[in-house]
Design a protein around this motif. Structure first.
Motif, PDB file in Angstrom:
ATOM      1  N   THR A   1       0.840  -1.191   0.000  1.00 25.33           N
ATOM      2  CA  THR A   1       0.000   0.000   0.000  1.00 25.33           C
ATOM      3  C   THR A   1       0.877   1.244   0.000  1.00 25.33           C
ATOM      4  OG1 THR A   1      -1.831   1.144   1.099  1.00 25.33           O
ATOM      5  CG2 THR A   1      -0.256   0.036   2.529  1.00 25.33           C
TER       6      THR A   1
ATOM      7  N   GLY B   1      -6.534   0.420   4.057  1.00 23.48           N
ATOM      8  CA  GLY B   1      -7.391   0.341   2.871  1.00 23.48           C
ATOM      9  C   GLY B   1      -8.103  -0.999   2.822  1.00 23.48           C
ATOM     10  N   HIS B   2      -9.334  -0.988   2.354  1.00 25.35           N
ATOM     11  CA  HIS B   2     -10.162  -2.193   2.351  1.00 25.35           C
ATOM     12  C   HIS B   2      -9.560  -3.290   1.467  1.00 25.35           C
ATOM     13  CE1 HIS B   2     -14.238  -3.914   3.163  1.00 25.35           C
ATOM     14  NE2 HIS B   2     -13.783  -4.750   2.230  1.00 25.35           N
ATOM     15  N   TYR B   3      -9.333  -2.968   0.211  1.00 27.32           N
ATOM     16  CA  TYR B   3      -8.759  -3.952  -0.711  1.00 27.32           C
ATOM     17  C   TYR B   3      -7.406  -4.439  -0.200  1.00 27.32           C
ATOM     18  CZ  TYR B   3      -6.506  -5.977  -4.796  1.00 27.32           C
ATOM     19  OH  TYR B   3      -5.822  -6.819  -5.633  1.00 27.32           O
ATOM     20  N   GLU B   4      -6.591  -3.496   0.241  1.00 30.00           N
ATOM     21  CA  GLU B   4      -5.241  -3.828   0.694  1.00 30.00           C
ATOM     22  C   GLU B   4      -5.277  -4.802   1.886  1.00 30.00           C
ATOM     23  OE1 GLU B   4      -5.119  -0.180  -1.685  1.00 30.00           O
ATOM     24  OE2 GLU B   4      -6.386  -0.804  -0.028  1.00 30.00           O
TER      25      GLU B   4
ATOM     26  N   GLN C   1      -6.395  -8.373   0.211  1.00 33.99           N
ATOM     27  CA  GLN C   1      -5.842  -8.825  -1.070  1.00 33.99           C
ATOM     28  C   GLN C   1      -5.152 -10.184  -1.036  1.00 33.99           C
ATOM     29  OE1 GLN C   1      -2.480  -6.411  -2.478  1.00 33.99           O
ATOM     30  NE2 GLN C   1      -2.353  -5.569  -0.420  1.00 33.99           N
TER      31      GLN C   1
ATOM     32  N   ASN D   1      -6.947  -7.447 -10.565  1.00 29.54           N
ATOM     33  CA  ASN D   1      -7.069  -6.508  -9.457  1.00 29.54           C
ATOM     34  C   ASN D   1      -8.477  -5.928  -9.492  1.00 29.54           C
ATOM     35  OD1 ASN D   1      -7.109  -4.168  -7.840  1.00 29.54           O
ATOM     36  ND2 ASN D   1      -4.964  -3.754  -8.207  1.00 29.54           N
ATOM     37  N   THR D   2      -9.253  -6.184  -8.453  1.00 27.56           N
ATOM     38  CA  THR D   2     -10.648  -5.721  -8.410  1.00 27.56           C
ATOM     39  C   THR D   2     -10.843  -4.503  -7.517  1.00 27.56           C
ATOM     40  OG1 THR D   2     -11.110  -7.243  -6.596  1.00 27.56           O
ATOM     41  CG2 THR D   2     -11.518  -8.048  -8.831  1.00 27.56           C
ATOM     42  N   ASN D   3      -9.754  -3.843  -7.163  1.00 25.35           N
ATOM     43  CA  ASN D   3      -9.857  -2.668  -6.290  1.00 25.35           C
ATOM     44  C   ASN D   3     -10.455  -1.502  -7.064  1.00 25.35           C
ATOM     45  OD1 ASN D   3      -9.591  -0.718  -4.362  1.00 25.35           O
ATOM     46  ND2 ASN D   3      -7.361  -0.804  -4.241  1.00 25.35           N
TER      47      ASN D   3
ATOM     48  N   LYS E   1      -8.790   4.203  -6.542  1.00 24.19           N
ATOM     49  CA  LYS E   1      -7.534   4.641  -7.173  1.00 24.19           C
ATOM     50  C   LYS E   1      -6.952   5.787  -6.360  1.00 24.19           C
ATOM     51  CE  LYS E   1      -8.580   1.794 -10.428  1.00 24.19           C
ATOM     52  NZ  LYS E   1      -8.347   0.429 -10.036  1.00 24.19           N
TER      53      LYS E   1
END
Length: 115
Positions: free
Chosen positions: A16, A77-80, A83, A108-110, A113
């Motif tokens: 991240t 971060g949510h995605y991070e 993952q 990558n579905t994040n 940006k």
């Protein structure tokens, strides 16, 4: 590990560019609590378990006050924060069901940006 060293380590390991965090407390990080995704509801549990830092995501502005200088809150971060879950699931399923084909997506579905 010092707080700044730990945050740098976390940033690298979780891939991240940004970590939002509460005030540093000037003490080493010895006990870490982690909850992937939106974890504000577990701040009290992390504190009760004696965590020096709680790593999670989607903390709101006022959630950071919940730390009350007892632990550091780190929003990566949510995605991070999620993952690597798919890799863990694949490893577990492969071990449990050896004759089942599993295809791991590299997409990558994040949707978030950063500029």
């Amino acid at each position: 590990m010092s707080e700044l060293d730990f945050l740098a380590y976390l940033k690298t390991k979780m891939k991240t560019n940004t970590i939002r965090h509460s005030s540093l407390l000037g003490k080493p990080i010895k006990r870490v609590a982690v909850l992937g995704g939106s974890g504000a509801f577990a701040i009290g549990a992390a504190e009760a378990k004696g965590a020096d830092i709680f790593i999670t995501a989607d903390l709101k502005y006022h959630d950071f006050f919940s730390a009350e200088n007892q632990l550091i809150l780190a929003d990566i971060g949510h995605y991070e924060s999620e993952q690597f879950t798919k890799n863990g699931l694949v490893a577990h399923l492969t071990k449990k069901i050896s004759n089942f084909a599993i295809v791991l997506s590299n997409k990558n579905t994040n949707p978030v940006k950063y500029f």
